[in-house]
Design an enzyme around this catalytic site. Sequence first.
Site, PDB file in Angstrom:
ATOM      1  N   THR A 137       0.839  -1.214   0.000  1.00  0.00           N
ATOM      2  CA  THR A 137       0.000   0.000   0.000  1.00  0.00           C
ATOM      3  C   THR A 137       0.870   1.258   0.000  1.00  0.00           C
ATOM      4  O   THR A 137       0.500   2.257  -0.617  1.00  0.00           O
ATOM      5  CB  THR A 137      -0.990   0.029   1.191  1.00  0.00           C
ATOM      6  OG1 THR A 137      -0.280  -0.222   2.390  1.00  0.00           O
ATOM      7  CG2 THR A 137      -2.083  -1.008   1.037  1.00  0.00           C
TER       8      THR A 137
ATOM      9  N   GLN B 299       1.409 -13.193  -0.839  1.00  0.00           N
ATOM     10  CA  GLN B 299       0.050 -13.244  -1.377  1.00  0.00           C
ATOM     11  C   GLN B 299      -0.121 -12.183  -2.458  1.00  0.00           C
ATOM     12  O   GLN B 299      -1.171 -12.093  -3.072  1.00  0.00           O
ATOM     13  CB  GLN B 299      -0.953 -12.997  -0.240  1.00  0.00           C
ATOM     14  CG  GLN B 299      -0.910 -14.058   0.847  1.00  0.00           C
ATOM     15  CD  GLN B 299      -1.755 -13.676   2.058  1.00  0.00           C
ATOM     16  OE1 GLN B 299      -1.398 -12.794   2.847  1.00  0.00           O
ATOM     17  NE2 GLN B 299      -2.881 -14.329   2.203  1.00  0.00           N
TER      18      GLN B 299
ATOM     19  N   HIS C  59      -0.477 -16.554  -4.923  1.00  0.00           N
ATOM     20  CA  HIS C  59      -1.611 -16.111  -5.745  1.00  0.00           C
ATOM     21  C   HIS C  59      -1.205 -15.774  -7.177  1.00  0.00           C
ATOM     22  O   HIS C  59      -1.940 -15.110  -7.899  1.00  0.00           O
ATOM     23  CB  HIS C  59      -2.307 -14.903  -5.091  1.00  0.00           C
ATOM     24  CG  HIS C  59      -3.013 -15.268  -3.816  1.00  0.00           C
ATOM     25  ND1 HIS C  59      -3.378 -14.345  -2.859  1.00  0.00           N
ATOM     26  CD2 HIS C  59      -3.428 -16.474  -3.343  1.00  0.00           C
ATOM     27  CE1 HIS C  59      -3.977 -14.967  -1.847  1.00  0.00           C
ATOM     28  NE2 HIS C  59      -4.019 -16.251  -2.120  1.00  0.00           N
TER      29      HIS C  59
ATOM     30  N   CYS D 166      -3.313 -19.096 -20.531  1.00  0.00           N
ATOM     31  CA  CYS D 166      -4.493 -19.518 -21.285  1.00  0.00           C
ATOM     32  C   CYS D 166      -5.265 -20.509 -20.434  1.00  0.00           C
ATOM     33  O   CYS D 166      -4.715 -21.506 -19.968  1.00  0.00           O
ATOM     34  CB  CYS D 166      -4.084 -20.162 -22.606  1.00  0.00           C
ATOM     35  SG  CYS D 166      -5.502 -20.904 -23.454  1.00  0.00           S
TER      36      CYS D 166
ATOM     37  N   ASN E  32       1.256  -5.803  11.233  1.00  0.00           N
ATOM     38  CA  ASN E  32       0.021  -5.543  10.487  1.00  0.00           C
ATOM     39  C   ASN E  32      -0.793  -4.473  11.206  1.00  0.00           C
ATOM     40  O   ASN E  32      -0.878  -4.463  12.433  1.00  0.00           O
ATOM     41  CB  ASN E  32      -0.810  -6.832  10.369  1.00  0.00           C
ATOM     42  CG  ASN E  32      -1.885  -6.718   9.301  1.00  0.00           C
ATOM     43  OD1 ASN E  32      -1.587  -6.397   8.149  1.00  0.00           O
ATOM     44  ND2 ASN E  32      -3.131  -6.946   9.661  1.00  0.00           N
TER      45      ASN E  32
ATOM     46  N   ILE F 180       4.541  -0.446   8.144  1.00  0.00           N
ATOM     47  CA  ILE F 180       5.430  -1.513   7.679  1.00  0.00           C
ATOM     48  C   ILE F 180       6.736  -0.923   7.140  1.00  0.00           C
ATOM     49  O   ILE F 180       7.817  -1.443   7.415  1.00  0.00           O
ATOM     50  CB  ILE F 180       4.713  -2.348   6.591  1.00  0.00           C
ATOM     51  CG1 ILE F 180       3.565  -3.134   7.228  1.00  0.00           C
ATOM     52  CG2 ILE F 180       5.683  -3.280   5.871  1.00  0.00           C
ATOM     53  CD1 ILE F 180       2.592  -3.731   6.235  1.00  0.00           C
TER      54      ILE F 180
HETATM   55 ZN   LIG Z   1      -4.380 -21.714 -25.311  1.00  0.00          ZN
END
Ligand SMILES: [Zn+2]
Length: 241
Positions: A25, A100, A120, A128, A215, A233
């Site tokens: 952020t 993540q 992620h 594809c 956090n 952070i």
């Molecule tokens: Zn493809």
Amino acid sequence: MIDQVRTWIDAAQRVVVLTGAGISTDSGIPDFRGPQGLWTKNPLAEKMSDIHYYLADPEVRKLSWQNRLASPAWEAKPNPGHLALVHLEQRNKLHALITQNIDELHQIAGNSPDKVIEVHGTMRRVMCWDCGMRAPMQKVRAGEEDPKCRVCSGILKSDTISFGQQLVPEVIDRAMRVAGEGDVFVAVGTTLQVYPVAGAVEVARDAGARIIIVNAQPTPFDDVADTVFADSISEVLPKIF
Ligand SMILES: [Zn+2]
């Protein structure tokens, strides 16, 4: 508390770090779920992130490609939080960096790609849905409204894990394995509410690692952590690493 944590890091041989949206952020990339998050402000954005809507509806795909072009992440630069993790690697203490995030700011900052485990996926690659072909996002970014795979004409999407999409088992297995190999585990900018990734904290704790959480909001693991920092952070990481 900062001094105490510094001594733990100085003594550690294998630090495992888990990062979430909160570390980016300060680079201008909004947190999707936070009060100022994209999904909170624009429910359609959430639809674009759902694999079922994405595959079923060309209009959702068109919006999604348009939206991707406008993402602040393309221009984002690493911040002092990312750079502190590069410093940790230069000290030969970074065992693994589980993230993540899909922005690749860790690699852009200078962390080795082989240290970074992207649970992620990454927005900087396209895949594809039909044949599994993967290519740099750069090649299709400037393209058509709803670009098709050049190999099989299938549906293209960013190589990220959408809602409703399975995580990649090999990637999660690796993240859980390394989580149990560290002597210190630091969770940064993640609310630790999404499993299986949040389970990395349990794996680390069960293996005897010290747990440090950085956090802004409380997490379900605060009471098992050795230390919790709710401060910025970009200020905390340079101090402890
Ligand atoms: Zn493809």
